[in-house]
Design an enzyme around this catalytic site. Sequence first.
Site, PDB file in Angstrom:
ATOM      1  N   HIS A  72      94.031  33.375  41.770  1.00  0.00           N
ATOM      2  CA  HIS A  72      94.828  33.266  42.984  1.00  0.00           C
ATOM      3  C   HIS A  72      94.056  32.336  43.899  1.00  0.00           C
ATOM      4  CE1 HIS A  72      97.622  36.352  41.724  1.00  0.00           C
ATOM      5  NE2 HIS A  72      96.608  37.094  41.349  1.00  0.00           N
ATOM      6  N   CYS A  97      98.602  35.122  36.623  1.00  0.00           N
ATOM      7  CA  CYS A  97      98.410  36.575  36.614  1.00  0.00           C
ATOM      8  C   CYS A  97      99.613  37.316  36.020  1.00  0.00           C
ATOM      9  CB  CYS A  97      98.075  37.012  38.040  1.00  0.00           C
ATOM     10  SG  CYS A  97      97.100  38.517  38.107  1.00  0.00           S
ATOM     11  N   ARG A 137      89.755  47.392  38.402  1.00  0.00           N
ATOM     12  CA  ARG A 137      90.343  46.052  38.456  1.00  0.00           C
ATOM     13  C   ARG A 137      89.222  45.024  38.462  1.00  0.00           C
ATOM     14  NH1 ARG A 137      95.621  46.158  39.877  1.00  0.00           N
ATOM     15  NH2 ARG A 137      95.681  43.995  40.585  1.00  0.00           N
TER      16      ARG A 137
HETATM   17  N1  GLN Z   1      99.910  43.656  37.965  1.00  0.00           N
HETATM   18  C1  GLN Z   1      99.081  42.813  37.151  1.00  0.00           C
HETATM   19  C2  GLN Z   1      97.653  43.318  37.031  1.00  0.00           C
HETATM   20  O1  GLN Z   1      97.218  44.098  37.847  1.00  0.00           O
HETATM   21  C3  GLN Z   1      99.097  41.405  37.711  1.00  0.00           C
HETATM   22  C4  GLN Z   1      98.351  41.291  38.993  1.00  0.00           C
HETATM   23  C5  GLN Z   1      98.561  39.989  39.710  1.00  0.00           C
HETATM   24  O2  GLN Z   1      99.488  39.259  39.411  1.00  0.00           O
HETATM   25  N2  GLN Z   1      97.736  39.758  40.692  1.00  0.00           N
HETATM   26  O3  GLN Z   1      96.959  42.918  36.133  1.00  0.00           O
END
Ligand code: GLN
Length: 235
Positions: A195, A96, A131
């Site tokens: 994740h 990520c 998101r």
């Molecule tokens: N901040 C980054 C995004 O929102 C990475 C997020 C993350 O590592 N979970 O894409």
Amino acid sequence: MATYSLHLAHLYGDLLNTYGDVGNILALRYYANLMDADLTTKVISIEQSFDPDQFDLAFFGGGQDYEQMIVSKDIQTKKDGIVKFINDDKPMLAICGGYQLLGHYYIGADGEKIQGIGALDHYTLSQDHHRFIGDITIKNEQTGETYHGFENHNGKTYTGKSEQPLGVVVDGHGNNGEDHQEGAIYKQTYCSYFHGPILTRNGELAKRMLLKALHNKYPDADLSAQEALEIKPTF
Ligand code: GLN
């Protein structure tokens, strides 16, 4: 004492570590022990030097945009070492935020440009108040392996020509919700938005990384027992 020993660099482990990404290291250690190898780890963070020759593996986790901005400045000083590590064919896993920072840049949720190191040829744009969140399944077409995970990211990543995807999206969003790709592979660097953490649920990938690290470090060793290690599905 195990027969083999491997040393892992945990890049910015004190800043980029969301959603239990550190569990990837626990998974690597678990499988390393089954392969008769000890795995030691060291966090390499702000203002600490990174010597690629001291490490056999590297892990770079994810995080919030704020922490990514801090890391973005510091990581420029480690760029040469990280590029050497990658070009030496040493296995690295980047998740990520770490994935984004290995590429050219990431446009954060507030529109700020967060510079990466361009070690890999991808870039990451932002979504407008949205998101990608949820369970995800992908399939790697070279190995036939299916990987399961959980994604939560604002970034929409577009990979370059030198990169292969980690997998084709079977279910979920993946890199950008458009091209049905998830993650990136370049040499022995594996990148993903998973994740969960990815290696606890997808032990084949942990085995692949560890085998490569052992072959690199012990080119004359008979690693047939390690090659034969059977990975049981954990999902
Ligand atoms: N901040 C980054 C995004 O929102 C990475 C997020 C993350 O590592 N979970 O894409």
